[in-house]
Design a protein around this motif. Structure first.
Motif, PDB file in Angstrom:
ATOM      1  N   GLN A   6       0.932  -1.177   0.144  1.00 18.93           N
ATOM      2  CA  GLN A   6       0.039   0.027  -0.087  1.00 18.93           C
ATOM      3  C   GLN A   6       0.900   1.076  -0.062  1.00 18.93           C
ATOM      4  O   GLN A   6       0.532   2.434  -0.622  1.00 18.93           O
ATOM      5  CB  GLN A   6      -1.023  -0.010   1.213  1.00 18.93           C
ATOM      6  CG  GLN A   6      -2.105  -1.074   1.030  1.00 18.93           C
ATOM      7  CD  GLN A   6      -2.865  -1.185   2.556  1.00 18.93           C
ATOM      8  OE1 GLN A   6      -2.408  -0.980   3.459  1.00 18.93           O
ATOM      9  NE2 GLN A   6      -4.002  -1.817   2.463  1.00 18.93           N
ATOM     10  N   ALA A  41       2.207   1.496  -3.574  1.00 25.64           N
ATOM     11  CA  ALA A  41       1.303   1.845  -4.350  1.00 25.64           C
ATOM     12  C   ALA A  41       0.860   3.281  -4.303  1.00 25.64           C
ATOM     13  O   ALA A  41      -0.166   3.719  -5.131  1.00 25.64           O
ATOM     14  CB  ALA A  41       0.173   0.761  -4.363  1.00 25.64           C
ATOM     15  N   LYS A  52      -1.583   5.337  -7.379  1.00 22.14           N
ATOM     16  CA  LYS A  52      -2.907   5.232  -6.822  1.00 22.14           C
ATOM     17  C   LYS A  52      -3.698   6.633  -7.178  1.00 22.14           C
ATOM     18  O   LYS A  52      -4.644   6.903  -7.704  1.00 22.14           O
ATOM     19  CB  LYS A  52      -3.470   4.765  -5.602  1.00 22.14           C
ATOM     20  CG  LYS A  52      -4.795   4.509  -5.270  1.00 22.14           C
ATOM     21  CD  LYS A  52      -4.974   3.862  -4.094  1.00 22.14           C
ATOM     22  CE  LYS A  52      -6.328   3.589  -3.606  1.00 22.14           C
ATOM     23  NZ  LYS A  52      -6.571   2.996  -2.397  1.00 22.14           N
ATOM     24  N   TRP A 103      -3.634   5.179 -11.769  1.00 20.25           N
ATOM     25  CA  TRP A 103      -3.257   3.888 -12.398  1.00 20.25           C
ATOM     26  C   TRP A 103      -4.417   2.685 -11.955  1.00 20.25           C
ATOM     27  O   TRP A 103      -5.131   2.843 -10.967  1.00 20.25           O
ATOM     28  CB  TRP A 103      -2.090   3.569 -11.830  1.00 20.25           C
ATOM     29  CG  TRP A 103      -0.544   4.047 -12.536  1.00 20.25           C
ATOM     30  CD1 TRP A 103      -0.685   5.427 -12.878  1.00 20.25           C
ATOM     31  CD2 TRP A 103       0.811   3.612 -12.349  1.00 20.25           C
ATOM     32  NE1 TRP A 103       0.506   5.809 -13.241  1.00 20.25           N
ATOM     33  CE2 TRP A 103       1.343   4.889 -13.031  1.00 20.25           C
ATOM     34  CE3 TRP A 103       1.208   2.429 -11.889  1.00 20.25           C
ATOM     35  CZ2 TRP A 103       2.805   4.664 -13.129  1.00 20.25           C
ATOM     36  CZ3 TRP A 103       2.716   2.298 -12.292  1.00 20.25           C
ATOM     37  CH2 TRP A 103       3.388   3.562 -12.622  1.00 20.25           C
ATOM     38  N   SER A 104      -4.336   1.887 -13.157  1.00 18.87           N
ATOM     39  CA  SER A 104      -5.494   0.664 -12.784  1.00 18.87           C
ATOM     40  C   SER A 104      -4.821  -0.282 -11.684  1.00 18.87           C
ATOM     41  O   SER A 104      -3.703  -0.159 -11.375  1.00 18.87           O
ATOM     42  CB  SER A 104      -5.548  -0.135 -14.101  1.00 18.87           C
ATOM     43  OG  SER A 104      -4.479  -0.591 -14.345  1.00 18.87           O
ATOM     44  N   LYS A 105      -5.718  -1.090 -11.068  1.00 22.29           N
ATOM     45  CA  LYS A 105      -5.356  -2.025 -10.069  1.00 22.29           C
ATOM     46  C   LYS A 105      -4.280  -2.902 -10.548  1.00 22.29           C
ATOM     47  O   LYS A 105      -3.484  -3.410  -9.719  1.00 22.29           O
ATOM     48  CB  LYS A 105      -6.725  -2.491  -9.559  1.00 22.29           C
ATOM     49  CG  LYS A 105      -7.574  -1.842  -8.647  1.00 22.29           C
ATOM     50  CD  LYS A 105      -8.703  -2.432  -7.994  1.00 22.29           C
ATOM     51  CE  LYS A 105      -9.442  -1.474  -7.085  1.00 22.29           C
ATOM     52  NZ  LYS A 105     -10.697  -2.261  -6.495  1.00 22.29           N
ATOM     53  N   ILE A 155      -0.987  -1.115 -10.931  1.00 17.89           N
ATOM     54  CA  ILE A 155      -0.418  -0.903  -9.623  1.00 17.89           C
ATOM     55  C   ILE A 155       0.149  -2.212  -9.020  1.00 17.89           C
ATOM     56  O   ILE A 155       1.293  -2.262  -8.465  1.00 17.89           O
ATOM     57  CB  ILE A 155      -1.123  -0.212  -8.839  1.00 17.89           C
ATOM     58  CG1 ILE A 155      -1.653   1.272  -9.148  1.00 17.89           C
ATOM     59  CG2 ILE A 155      -0.902  -0.478  -7.418  1.00 17.89           C
ATOM     60  CD1 ILE A 155      -2.983   1.798  -8.411  1.00 17.89           C
ATOM     61  N   LYS A 156      -0.600  -3.268  -9.045  1.00 18.51           N
ATOM     62  CA  LYS A 156      -0.102  -4.525  -8.353  1.00 18.51           C
ATOM     63  C   LYS A 156       1.203  -5.058  -8.981  1.00 18.51           C
ATOM     64  O   LYS A 156       2.176  -5.442  -8.392  1.00 18.51           O
ATOM     65  CB  LYS A 156      -1.207  -5.541  -8.734  1.00 18.51           C
ATOM     66  CG  LYS A 156      -0.627  -6.957  -7.942  1.00 18.51           C
ATOM     67  CD  LYS A 156      -1.891  -8.010  -8.024  1.00 18.51           C
ATOM     68  CE  LYS A 156      -1.508  -9.458  -7.520  1.00 18.51           C
ATOM     69  NZ  LYS A 156      -2.395 -10.446  -7.637  1.00 18.51           N
TER      70      LYS A 156
END
Length: 429
Positions: free
Chosen positions: A120, A123, A127, A131-133, A136-137
């Motif tokens: 977190q 990210a 975030k 950015w898309s999830k 980001i992952k």
């Protein structure tokens, strides 16, 4: 997907990102900061140009304004006057929040949010910028791998569950997460122990080789400045620039007594901070692993050309030095046999780091490691001392050449004076 495939995919993504990433130029024009009630500015009309992809160090005495100057670049501190340009764009009047999302920032003690996991924390800026999830992952995994932390092991941890060195690595990963062209670092390694600090410095050098960011780094430690910097800005009071040059130039030709005070004694030995382990011979060394049968380890110890071998752990990292007789005295148990490896160096470590590790270990060698601490070889005392002697000899020859130049200048000056005297005598005659 298998672990091997995942690792390969991550490595490929990291490599492609590294190739695509470049730094940005930074121009400071008459940058000034005045605080109400103070007769003198904290920073007084600083002019500086930093090249794209360059690692520049601000070094100077406490209170000289180096951190204030750094923080004005991303406008954590608003300048009173002057201009800041990044890649030619004047950011002085830009929305400071938007500016900070484009400039990575790492500070002492990492500055991680304690209530957020490692993932977190990293990210956070991606975030914020939308950015898309999935992106980001992927970026979190990539950043953890880049700073040498296993994503599977660390992504779900909280800062309190990390060592100081691990927290600083996560802090750097967070600063780099949104792929900013500029990274500002304010004494980021000042709160960790010396050994961890050396390893973090090596990690930053390795990252810079891969990413080519523009990095501005504040420190009060001149040895750290020599080790890390492409160029060093030695700052006086109010951030006046005493000298802005390469580490070699500052060591060999300090601009004045103020800069000489920072260089200090033993400039030749300080030059050990300019030479890396990768520049000298890294020898192979007999190794075994904790998974090898005890009899195989015993046979290798008995038949080898050296009186010891290096035991590697399950991840291929240096674990123990084993000598002949260790297994016998420990009754065949690896748990009680040998001497733990207390220190290692990377190929990006300086020869000074390696020499200190060898002297601390008192056994004439130090293990060299790569990504995530994997064993790569050994550097021994003989190799290091040969390098020291070469540096000292080079300094001696430079001193002799300098002395010859001075003597020639004196002779030329005397010759001109004599010619002048002769000419004057002829005119009087």
């Amino acid at each position: 997907m298998s672990e091997t495939a995942t690792a390969t995919s991550t490595a490929t993504a990291t490599a492609s990102t590294a190739k695509a990433t470049t730094g940005a130029t930074i121009e400071l024009e008459n940058l000034t900061k005045r605080y109400p009630g103070s007769p003198n500015p904290a920073v007084d009309e600083v002019n500086m140009e930093i090249k794209a992809g360059e690692l520049v160090i601000f070094v100077g005495p406490s209170g000289c304004g180096k951190s204030t100057t750094l923080k004005m670049i991303n406008r954590l501190i608003e300048p009173t006057s002057g201009r800041i340009r990044i890649n030619g764009e004047d950011v002085t009047d830009m929305d400071p929040v938007k500016l900070r999302r484009k400039v990575g920032y790492a500070i002492q003690s990492s500055g991680l949010f304690p209530h957020m996991t490692v993932a977190q924390n990293i990210a956070l800026v991606p975030k914020m910028v939308g950015w898309s999830k999935s992106k980001i992952k992927s970026r979190v995994e990539e950043m953890l791998d880049l700073v040498g932390l296993d994503p599977g092991e660390f992504r779900g941890r909280y800062p309190r569950q990390l060592s100081g060195g691990q927290q600083q690595r996560v802090g750097v990963a967070r600063a780099l997460a949104a792929d900013p062209p500029v990274l500002l670092m304010d004494e980021p390694f000042g709160a960790v122990d010396p050994i961890t600090r050396d390893h973090l410095q090596d990690e930053l050098i390795r990252l810079q080789h891969e990413l080519h960011k523009t990095i501005v780094f504040v420190t009060h430690d001149f040895d750290e400045a020599i080790k890390l910097g492409d160029r060093i800005a030695v700052l006086r009071e109010r951030s006046h620039i005493a000298q802005f040059d390469t580490p070699e130039a500052i060591l060999t030709n300090p601009a004045d007594d103020f800069v000489s005070g920072f260089v200090g004694a033993g400039a030749a030995l300080k030059r050990l901070n300019l030479t890396r382990v990768r520049d000298v011979e890294v020898r192979d060394y007999p190794t075994v692993t904790v998974d090898d049968p005890l009899q195989d380890i015993f046979n290798k110890l008995r038949s080898g050309n050296t009186n010891e071998i290096l035991l590697l752990d399950k991840r291929g990292r240096p674990y123990k030095w084993l000598r002949r007789g260790d297994l016998m005295r420990a009754r065949g148990s690896l748990a009680r046999a040998g001497t733990l490896v207390h220190d290692t160096v990377t190929r990006d470590a300086t020869l000074r780091d390696a020499l200190e590790a060898v002297l601390t270990d008192n056994a004439g060698r130090v293990a060299v490691t790569g990504r995530r601490g994997a064993y790569e070889g050994v550097v021994d005392m003989e190799t290091l001392m040969n390098s020291v002697h070469e540096l000292l000899e080079a300094d001696r020859l430079d001193a002799v050449e300098h002395q010859h130049e001075l003597e020639e200048q004196r002779a030329e000056h005397t010759h001109r004076e004599q010619e002048g005297a002769d000419t004057g005598g002829e005119e009087r005659a």
